[in-house]
Scaffold this motif. Structure first.
Motif, short mmCIF file in Angstrom:
data_model
loop_
_atom_site.label_atom_id
_atom_site.label_comp_id
_atom_site.label_asym_id
_atom_site.label_seq_id
_atom_site.Cartn_x
_atom_site.Cartn_y
_atom_site.Cartn_z
N ALA A 56 43.53 36.69 31.89
CA ALA A 56 43.78 35.85 33.07
C ALA A 56 44.40 36.72 34.16
O ALA A 56 45.11 37.68 33.87
CB ALA A 56 44.69 34.67 32.72
N GLU A 57 44.13 36.37 35.40
CA GLU A 57 44.65 37.14 36.53
C GLU A 57 45.67 36.31 37.29
O GLU A 57 45.46 35.13 37.58
CB GLU A 57 43.50 37.53 37.46
N VAL A 58 46.80 36.95 37.62
CA VAL A 58 47.88 36.28 38.36
C VAL A 58 47.45 36.11 39.82
O VAL A 58 47.08 37.08 40.48
CB VAL A 58 49.19 37.07 38.27
N VAL A 59 47.52 34.85 40.31
CA VAL A 59 47.09 34.58 41.69
C VAL A 59 48.20 33.99 42.54
O VAL A 59 48.06 33.92 43.77
CB VAL A 59 45.86 33.63 41.70
N ALA A 60 49.31 33.54 41.93
CA ALA A 60 50.40 32.95 42.72
C ALA A 60 51.69 33.03 41.91
O ALA A 60 51.67 33.14 40.68
CB ALA A 60 50.07 31.50 43.09
#
Length: 439
Positions: A56-60
């Motif tokens: 998963a990629e951190v977006v906020a």
């Protein structure tokens, strides 16, 4: 021997380093909230539901929580699922062994071939320095007569292909993939139908085209973050080949679906919707992607980006933004496609901003003459079709009536035909010389 010992020592230190775990606290829609991991924007987290790993990629960031979006299926994730961090973005593997391979959005092979070897690099590249970019002054043959003759593409240029659905964007792109004179072709299929992927590889590229190509795929059913990642992965691979001194053609289909994926990500991260529901981050991300193509200090990336316009509106937000960033645009016409005119390029609606620098003087004069004739025919079309135009009223229209069938024949080309640059230029000059001098 010393290098081997250093590598073993670094590996041992990494293995002995304490591993920090967080946990999932909430999942709403696409967004997953995690606590216990001090991650940064863009960092890759690893969720550990039973028997598998989900990236998963951190977006906020929200208070002490991080919001991430999964790069794969989220089945099995629950409150309390353990989470760890890779310590940075997920790298992408690059190297000459990528030629002929089909990859997913993370750069992993999906063609059943052997494991890839090469160097792991960050997917985050940087555009060429504006003062150290080479000048676009050489035409790159694309193998499509109407483009090579009337909308010349320069080596290192960025061109958009604008059209509505079903007008022939993918077909034109496949003609260019087979006919281009570039050393390497990188094809990014973003948000396309799964059925079209195998068709494009086997029917359009073929074994010869695939041998000098890399195909990066994120179909329409892939998570939004994967579709965004695929666009940057393809661009990073193209940058590696450019930095090795190659002339690369990067073809992306389509920028609109890339923007739609970022809209999903932005709204899930809590951004306010703006123009037609697109959050502000979409219009900041587009130049970060499109500016990375171009001439470098050694090689070049010629970018060809398709733009799917909504409702055939060439001024909708994504089309308007892309057109303002790119170095020219090719507009496809639904009316031409419906009349069996392929490729359905609207010459009058298309322009290459580098044409004066890459085309020959004779080609520019002949191309300008053809445009004048097409414009004259278009303006008098209604009178011509009802047989109300009187010959001799306008000398330019008279010439247009004589040469219009030859122009149409020049602009048409079958899918399997490959055009030569010199033949395209000679054919263009012949069009206007058959009925006298310039308009």
């Amino acid at each position: 021997m010393t290098e081997l010992l250093d590598a073993l020592s670094a590996s041992a230190r990494a293995a002995a380093r304490p591993q920090r775990f967080g946990q999932v606290t909430q999942m709403v829609g696409m967004s997953i909230e995690v606590v216990g991991i001090p991650a940064a924007i863009g960092e890759c987290l690893v969720l550990l539901p039973s028997q598998r790993r989900v990236y998963a990629e951190v977006v906020a960031l929200r208070d002490e929580r991080v919001v991430c979006l999964a790069l794969g299926e989220t089945n099995g994730i629950r409150v309390g699922t353990k989470v760890t961090s890779l310590g940075g973005p997920l790298p992408v593997r690059v190297g000459p062994k990528l030629l002929g391979r089909v990859l997913d959005g993370l750069g992993r092979p999906i063609d059943g071939g052997p494991a890839m070897t090469g160097a792991d690099v960050s997917v985050a590249g940087t555009p060429p320095h504006p003062l150290r970019r080479g000048l676009v002054n050489e035409q790159l043959p694309l193998g499509v007569r109407v483009l090579d003759g009337l909308i010349p593409c320069g080596k290192g240029q960025r061109l958009g292909i604008f059209a509505g659905s079903g007008v022939g964007k993918s077909s034109l792109m496949s003609m260019i993939a087979r006919g281009t004179a570039a050393d390497v072709t990188v094809v990014a299929l973003i948000g396309e139908r799964g059925r079209e992927v195998a068709e494009f590889i086997e029917r359009d590229l073929g074994p010869e085209g695939l041998a000098r190509s890399i195909v990066v795929v994120a179909t329409s059913d892939a998570p939004a973050v994967m579709r965004i990642r695929a666009a940057f992965t393809a661009t990073r691979i193209a940058e590696w080949f450019r930095d090795e001194g190659n002339d690369v053609v990067l073809m992306m289909d389509s920028v609109t679906r890339f923007a739609m994926a970022q809209r999903e990500v932005g709204l899930a991260a809590g951004e306010p919707p703006a123009t037609r529901g697109y959050p502000p981050s979409v219009f900041g991300l587009l130049p970060r992607l499109l500016e990375r193509a171009g001439l470098g200090e050694r090689g070049s990336i010629t970018g060809l980006y398709t733009v799917l316009v909504e409702g055939d509106d060439m001024n909708e937000p994504i089309a308007d933004t892309a057109r303002s960033i790119l170095d020219g645009h090719i507009q496809l016409s639904r009316a031409l496609a419906e009349s069996n005119h392929f490729p359905s390029v609207d010459v009058l609606g298309s322009i290459s901003r580098v044409a004066p620098a890459v085309a020959t003087p004779e080609q520019l004069v002949a191309g300008g003459d053809v445009r004048e004739l097409l414009a004259a025919w278009r303006d008098s079309k209604d009178l011509i079709e009802i047989d109300a135009y009187v010959a001799g009223t306008n000398p330019v229209v008279d010439r247009a009536l004589l040469v219009k069938p030859a122009i149409d024949a020049y602009c048409k080309q079958s899918m399997n035909e490959r055009s030569d640059l010199s033949a395209a230029r000679e054919g263009l000059s012949a069009l206007v010389s058959t009925v006298g001098g310039g308009a």
